[in-house]
Design a protein around this motif. Structure first.
Motif, mmCIF file in Angstrom:
data_model
loop_
_atom_site.group_PDB
_atom_site.id
_atom_site.type_symbol
_atom_site.label_atom_id
_atom_site.label_comp_id
_atom_site.label_asym_id
_atom_site.label_seq_id
_atom_site.Cartn_x
_atom_site.Cartn_y
_atom_site.Cartn_z
ATOM 1 N N PRO A 77 0.794 -1.225 0.000
ATOM 2 C CA PRO A 77 0.000 0.000 0.000
ATOM 3 C C PRO A 77 0.833 1.285 0.000
ATOM 4 O O PRO A 77 0.302 2.356 -0.271
ATOM 5 N N GLU A 78 2.135 1.161 0.244
ATOM 6 C CA GLU A 78 2.923 2.392 0.197
ATOM 7 C C GLU A 78 3.190 2.808 -1.242
ATOM 8 O O GLU A 78 3.643 3.911 -1.506
ATOM 9 N N ALA A 101 -9.475 -0.523 1.919
ATOM 10 C CA ALA A 101 -8.058 -0.173 1.898
ATOM 11 C C ALA A 101 -7.626 0.414 3.234
ATOM 12 O O ALA A 101 -6.574 0.065 3.778
ATOM 13 N N GLN A 104 -7.299 -2.119 5.964
ATOM 14 C CA GLN A 104 -6.164 -3.000 5.791
ATOM 15 C C GLN A 104 -4.875 -2.300 6.219
ATOM 16 O O GLN A 104 -3.995 -2.902 6.838
ATOM 17 N N VAL A 105 -4.775 -1.001 5.880
ATOM 18 C CA VAL A 105 -3.524 -0.289 6.176
ATOM 19 C C VAL A 105 -3.505 0.220 7.614
ATOM 20 O O VAL A 105 -2.500 0.127 8.288
ATOM 21 N N ARG A 151 -9.342 5.934 -3.030
ATOM 22 C CA ARG A 151 -8.862 4.729 -2.358
ATOM 23 C C ARG A 151 -7.345 4.721 -2.277
ATOM 24 O O ARG A 151 -6.749 4.398 -1.244
ATOM 25 N N MET A 155 -4.655 5.411 1.287
ATOM 26 C CA MET A 155 -3.627 4.525 1.842
ATOM 27 C C MET A 155 -2.394 5.311 2.284
ATOM 28 O O MET A 155 -1.445 4.728 2.806
ATOM 29 N N ARG C 225 -3.510 -7.592 -4.033
ATOM 30 C CA ARG C 225 -2.061 -7.691 -3.863
ATOM 31 C C ARG C 225 -1.485 -6.393 -3.332
ATOM 32 O O ARG C 225 -0.651 -6.385 -2.442
ATOM 33 N N VAL C 226 -1.979 -5.264 -3.907
ATOM 34 C CA VAL C 226 -1.453 -3.976 -3.456
ATOM 35 C C VAL C 226 -1.775 -3.770 -1.981
ATOM 36 O O VAL C 226 -0.980 -3.259 -1.215
ATOM 37 N N LEU C 227 -2.965 -4.187 -1.607
ATOM 38 C CA LEU C 227 -3.351 -4.030 -0.209
ATOM 39 C C LEU C 227 -2.701 -5.058 0.686
ATOM 40 O O LEU C 227 -2.815 -4.994 1.899
ATOM 41 N N ARG C 228 -2.001 -6.004 0.077
ATOM 42 C CA ARG C 228 -1.360 -7.091 0.836
ATOM 43 C C ARG C 228 -2.366 -7.807 1.726
ATOM 44 O O ARG C 228 -2.103 -8.025 2.905
ATOM 45 N N LEU C 229 -3.528 -8.175 1.175
ATOM 46 C CA LEU C 229 -4.510 -8.908 1.965
ATOM 47 C C LEU C 229 -3.994 -10.304 2.258
ATOM 48 O O LEU C 229 -3.526 -10.990 1.347
ATOM 49 N N LYS C 233 -8.280 -13.436 4.266
ATOM 50 C CA LYS C 233 -9.010 -12.200 4.016
ATOM 51 C C LYS C 233 -9.243 -12.030 2.527
ATOM 52 O O LYS C 233 -10.285 -11.547 2.099
#
Lengths: 283, 470, 327
Positions: A77-78, A101, A104-105, A151, A155, C225-229, C233
């Protein structure tokens, strides 16, 4: 300015049935904090590949990407991504998409109320307050893309990666979106890499335009600094000499130096075959 | 296995006792009878929920009546009655415990205990009925039989019709390459033996079994080829032409006449007057584990059988109404009513009085006679299902393992003590030894004495005799 | 050029017209279709004579509905009487034998037609739900992992076409061997029918779930993937919601198959449901039999239709993809 992103001699090869296909060769780029960089080039020149490598969605065959001194090889997310096709989850509302998002972060650090405030702020930034509880199938393409941006912004990424974010929108909407983006940019001072086909867009939005050569084995051709003053206003720039010059430079690169070869092989035009309607054979 | 072994050795011991002190046995018998008056009250049933199986035939009536008239409930038994798909499923159900007891062919407990087919010790304390079967042939076969049958003054055929009239038809079919197929319900069914008896009496060979050579088709040396079909499917199979005739219980013969598919030619009453037909079968283990339950269910069945024959069959119409329910036999009332109320329709329109077509209680029908068991054993031997010669004592032993008049007597005596049934309606238990007097009303006039099985076997012209091995 | 004058021929739709047209579409046309069918059926039935009587026409079937219902009422009365008797007897016995542990026994008489409908429904739902529990996770796994999919696919494709009638003897034997208990909670025939239903309706669900999962938009996967779920989840928030339309399509198909298979399985396993009803009636061969079988067929059809519609409504409720739930 500190270079926060270092793309270091990246080669990208894809395995194909007829042997490895070299998409990128020795791509190197340094990006500073707060910079808005456009990546422009003909179709198939590997712009998306570069972006995907920075995002961590692809692994470079050689070379690597360093963010804030640390090598990155996985998505995260970075390095938030705004996709060309919004990629909103169709079963969630705009709010819930951003919430996913944010949770999650920040889920572990922030309280529910704090997150809710943050989500609403981001949606406000993209002018989506009024429609935040609507589903993707209830809002227009432009609005969906705004939510996608919200979104990504929510993040709080180190670097915002945008893959032709306005490519699927009509000209008027695109203009609105570009203005919104500039507004957000001025406020948040994000570091952004944006891929675009649109020359005007590149000049209007960026601090630097990175122009890529044609593939295969594409690499960075020229980098054009854009020193136009901010805030940039579309109508005013239309008659600005510097703007026009920059525009011409980009066009020249794309259409003279990197012309895609589609020439006619023979001098002769092909012969038109006889293909008339049959005449009524009168007695 | 253990139980059977134990039984055999204790029987041997018992036999020695009896033969050494015959009068002592008689004394014992008399004593046990008089103790009936001062017998302890019959205990509560050990197992109260029971499941009984049956095949859709009218002679399952005692079970249905015992349920519908509340006789089972009177004994504290809660019985579920379940129709079975065929005789094999029924037998397997009793053996593996899915069913606690069932409406069985008289030959099934005998064959199972003997080890022909499946091996399991099945016993019976109750004979369900006498007679009740008939042999039906297809319309085409009947038309060819008719000319050789003597007629009465009014043109109707003289009964009983012997298989002699069928013989030329069978020969004709066999000569033209069409094997003469007939159906019966189970390899050890009464129908199989009655059909074979009738055919053999008319000089038609029904085929041998050779289980010691792994041939259980029953078609060795056959002129008529017998095979198994479940009773409800018989009319359909006859109509389809797969078989040319069958022997089965009711309502499947009357059904054929009603639907115009075939013609019944002879009833088993005419083949062997008052022959034993169905029995109520349970495992020996069940009887040992639940003695009170066994006696109580026998009581209920005896009461039901008596009701069925009461007042000269006055209750039969009510019984037919119950049987025509879809969870019992399910056939139309009219089809069942015929035979149950004492008429039997042979050719369409030719209805004759056969008041004893089904006998449930009269003539001591419910008592499980050893001689009945032995008759089936002799027929099993006659057709090769018992591959070697056995001494007379073997037949007696077998019968005593399977038929359990001792349980019947206990049940009957407790009914007498409770004043539910009169002692005069039962055989004289003091003098009853389990053997009927020599019987002579067979279609071929051969006399059957249950005490001399090997002599009986030797009287037949078609069939294995003493000393024969295939 | 002058404007074209407004004439009466210009059609302006009015509310009444729309209402009439809609009524015709939804009510009158289907009704007309049904009436024509009934007439044709009635005529054809008169002409067919079987050894069990005339082929049943709509009138005969209607009569049997009435007959079956009154039989149901009678049987319920008998059951009430049975319970009363049981109470009395238990009291009497307790008076004489205080050590007796009384039990309440279910009515031992026959099941009525309505009971059998209920049994069939319970059996089909049990078999179906068991299939869902097995098929959906398996489908998700094979959808997510190409390796697993390639490994398992041949097995799925081989078992898919197998008829329930072929499975039944094996299932019966296995159930008989494994399910042994003195006081069984459910009858063996129920288990056998249920398992046969499961075996036959597993496959469409596995395949549809797998396809639904594999066909998820790459962009959505990239978002994850970007959110690293984390894996669970990812399945819970992305995979499941995205593939629900396909999963439900699979479930609808499977339910239809389950209902068809159930009737056949009941006939052979003797589970006391509609399949057994049909078989028993056929075995009885009474003059009512054909009409009653036809009645059962009508009921089976209607229930199958209702099950399908119910599933469709559920799908519409749960699914975000309106297009897939439109038929």
């Amino acid at each position: 300015m500190q270079p926060i992103l270092d793309i270091s001699t990246i080669d990208m090869e894809f395995p194909t049935p007829s042997g490895p296909f070299t998409a990128l060769k020795e791509v190197s780029l340094r990006i500073n904090k707060g910079e808005f960089v456009s990546l422009i080039g003909h179709s198939g020149c590997g712009k998306s590949t570069v972006l995907n490598i920075v995002a961590g969605l692809y692994q470079a065959t050689r070379g690597g990407v360093v963010l804030n001194g640390k090598e990155v090889s996985e998505p995260g997310p970075e390095r938030a991504v705004v996709f060309q096709n919004h990629s909103l989850l169709p079963w969630l509302s705009a709010f819930e998409n951003v919430e996913l998002a944010v949770k999650q972060v920040f889920g572990r650090d922030k309280s529910k109320a704090e997150m809710k405030e943050w989500i609403e702020y981001n949606l406000h930034l993209v002018h989506m307050d009024h429609a935040m509880h609507k589903r993707p199938d209830e809002i227009s393409g432009g609005m969906k893309q705004r939510v996608g941006i919200a979104r990504a912004l929510a993040m709080q990424p180190e670097i915002l990666l945008m893959d032709e974010p306005f490519g699927a929108l009509d000209a008027l909407t695109r203009a609105h979106m570009q203005d919104s983006l500039m507004e957000i940019q001025s406020e948040l001072k994000n570091t952004v890499i944006m891929i675009t086909h649109d020359v005007d867009e590149a000049v209007l939005l960026s601090d630097r335009i990175v122009m890529m050569t044609n593939g295969p084995a594409a690499t960075i051709g020229e980098i054009l600094p854009v020193n136009l003053e901010r805030p940039r206003e579309r109508l005013a720039l239309a008659s600005d000499a510097e703007y026009t010059r920059l525009r011409a430079d980009v066009l020249r690169f794309l259409y003279e130096k990197q012309r895609k070869v589609e020439t006619i092989q023979t001098e002769q035009k092909p012969k038109k075959p006889k293909f008339n309607k049959t005449e009524n054979k009168a007695a | 296995m253990k139980i059977i072994k134990g039984r055999v050795t204790s029987l041997k011991r018992r036999k020695r006792l009896i033969s050494a002190a015959g009068s002592a046995a008689l004394l014992l018998g008399i004593l046990s009878n008089s103790t009936a008056a001062m017998a302890e009250k019959l205990g509560w049933p050990e197992k109260e929920e029971l499941k009984f199986g049956f095949i859709k035939l009218t002679d399952m009536a005692p079970i249905a009546i015992a349920y519908e008239n509340g006789y089972f409930e009177d004994e504290g038994l809660y019985v579920t009655i379940e129709a079975q798909a065929n005789w094999k499923v029924l037998l397997d159900g009793v053996i593996d415990g899915r069913l606690d007891g069932a409406h069985m062919l008289a030959g099934q407990p005998i064959a199972a205990t003997m080890g022909y087919g499946t091996k399991a010790h099945i016993i019976t304390p109750f004979s369900m009925d006498l007679n009740g079967n008939a042999i039906t042939v297809s319309n085409a076969v009947w038309d060819e039989m008719k000319p050789s049958i003597p007629k009465m003054a009014d043109g109707r055929p003289v009964h009983p019709i012997k298989a002699d009239a069928l013989k030329p038809v069978v020969e004709k079919y066999n000569n033209s390459g069409k094997p003469f197929n007939m159906g019966m319900v189970f390899p050890v069914s009464t129908h199989n033996y009655e059909l074979r008896y009738w055919l053999a009496a008319g000089n038609i060979h029904p085929g041998y079994y050779a289980p010691h050579k792994s041939d259980v088709s029953g078609n060795i040396n056959a002129e008529a080829f017998l095979s198994v079909t479940p009773p409800p499917q018989m009319p359909a199979t006859l109509e389809a032409g797969t078989i040319y005739g069958y022997c089965v219980g009711e309502p499947w013969n009357q059904q054929a006449v009603f639907k115009g598919i075939g013609v019944p030619v002879v009833t088993d009453y005419e083949i062997w007057k008052n022959n034993p037909e169905k029995v109520f079968g349970i495992t020996a283990a069940f009887a040992e584990k639940y003695p009170n339950t066994t006696i109580r269910m026998t009581r209920a069945l005896i009461r039901a059988a008596k009701w069925l024959d009461e007042k000269n069959n006055a209750n039969r119409p009510a019984a037919v109404k119950i049987l025509s329910q879809s969870n019992y036999v399910g056939a139309d009332y009219d089809v069942i009513a015929n035979s149950m109320t004492g008429t039997f329709e042979y050719e369409k329109g030719d209805k004759r009085e056969v008041p004893d077509f089904n006998v449930f209680f009269r003539y001591n029908a419910t008592y499980p006679y050893y001689s009945d068991a032995i008759w089936y054993l002799t027929q099993m031997r006659r057709w090769g299902q018992i591959p070697e010669t056995k001494p007379d004592s073997w037949y007696m032993d077998m019968a005593k393992q399977v038929y359990r008049p001792d349980i019947y007597v206990k049940a009957a005596q407790s009914l007498i003590a409770d004043k539910i049934i009169d002692a005069k309606d039962f055989p004289d238990f003091a003098s009853e030894d389990g053997f009927k007097k020599p019987q002579q009303h067979f279609i071929d006039d051969i006399v059957y004495d249950g005490k001399k099985p090997n002599d009986y076997i030797n009287k037949f012209s078609i069939g294995l005799k003493q000393g024969d091995v295939l | 050029m002058s404007a074209v004058p407004y004439t009466q021929t210009t059609h302006v739709p009015n509310k009444l017209g729309v209402l009439v047209r809609r009524t015709i579409e939804t009510l009158v046309l289907p009704l007309a279709g049904i009436v024509v069918f009934l007439v044709l059926w009635s005529v054809a039935a008169q002409k067919i004579d079987t050894s069990l009587g005339k082929f049943p026409g709509p009138a005969a079937v209607y009569l049997q509905f009435g007959a079956l219902y009154s039989e149901h009422i009678i049987e319920r009365e008998k059951a009430a009487a049975f319970y009363k008797r049981q109470e009395t007897r238990t009291k009497e016995r307790l008076a004489q034998d205080p050590g007796y542990a009384p039990k309440l026994r279910a009515y031992t008489g026959k099941e009525t037609f309505l009971d059998q409908i209920f049994t069939s429904l319970i059996t089909v739902m049990s078999g179906f739900l068991l299939a869902v529990i097995i098929a959906v996770p398996l489908g998700i796994a094979t959808g997510l992992s190409k390796t697993l999919n390639t490994a398992i696919n041949p097995i799925i494709q081989t078992f898919k076409p197998v008829s329930p009638l072929a499975w039944l003897p094996l299932v019966t034997m296995v159930v008989s061997a494994l399910y042994v208990s003195e006081e069984p909670m459910v009858a063996k025939s129920f288990i056998t029918s249920m398992i046969t239903v499961t075996l036959c309706c597993l496959w469409p669900m596995i395949i549809n779930t797998s396809v639904g999962v594999a066909a998820i938009d790459d962009d959505l996967l990239n978002v994850s993937r970007v959110l690293r779920l984390p894996a669970l989840k990812h399945i819970q928030k992305i995979v499941l919601p995205a593939s629900i339309p396909m999963i439900f399509t699979g479930m609808r198909l499977s339910l239809g198959i389950a209902w068809m298979v159930l009737i056949a399985a009941e006939m052979l396993a003797q589970n006391p449901g509609l399949g057994k009803f049909v078989w028993d009636e056929f075995q009885n061969g009474s003059s009512d039999s054909l009409s009653r079988i036809m009645t059962a067929i009508v009921v089976i059809g209607i229930i199958g239709f209702l099950l399908d519609r119910g599933m469709l409504q559920l799908q519409r409720f749960v699914s975000w993809d309106k297009a897939s739930a439109s038929r």
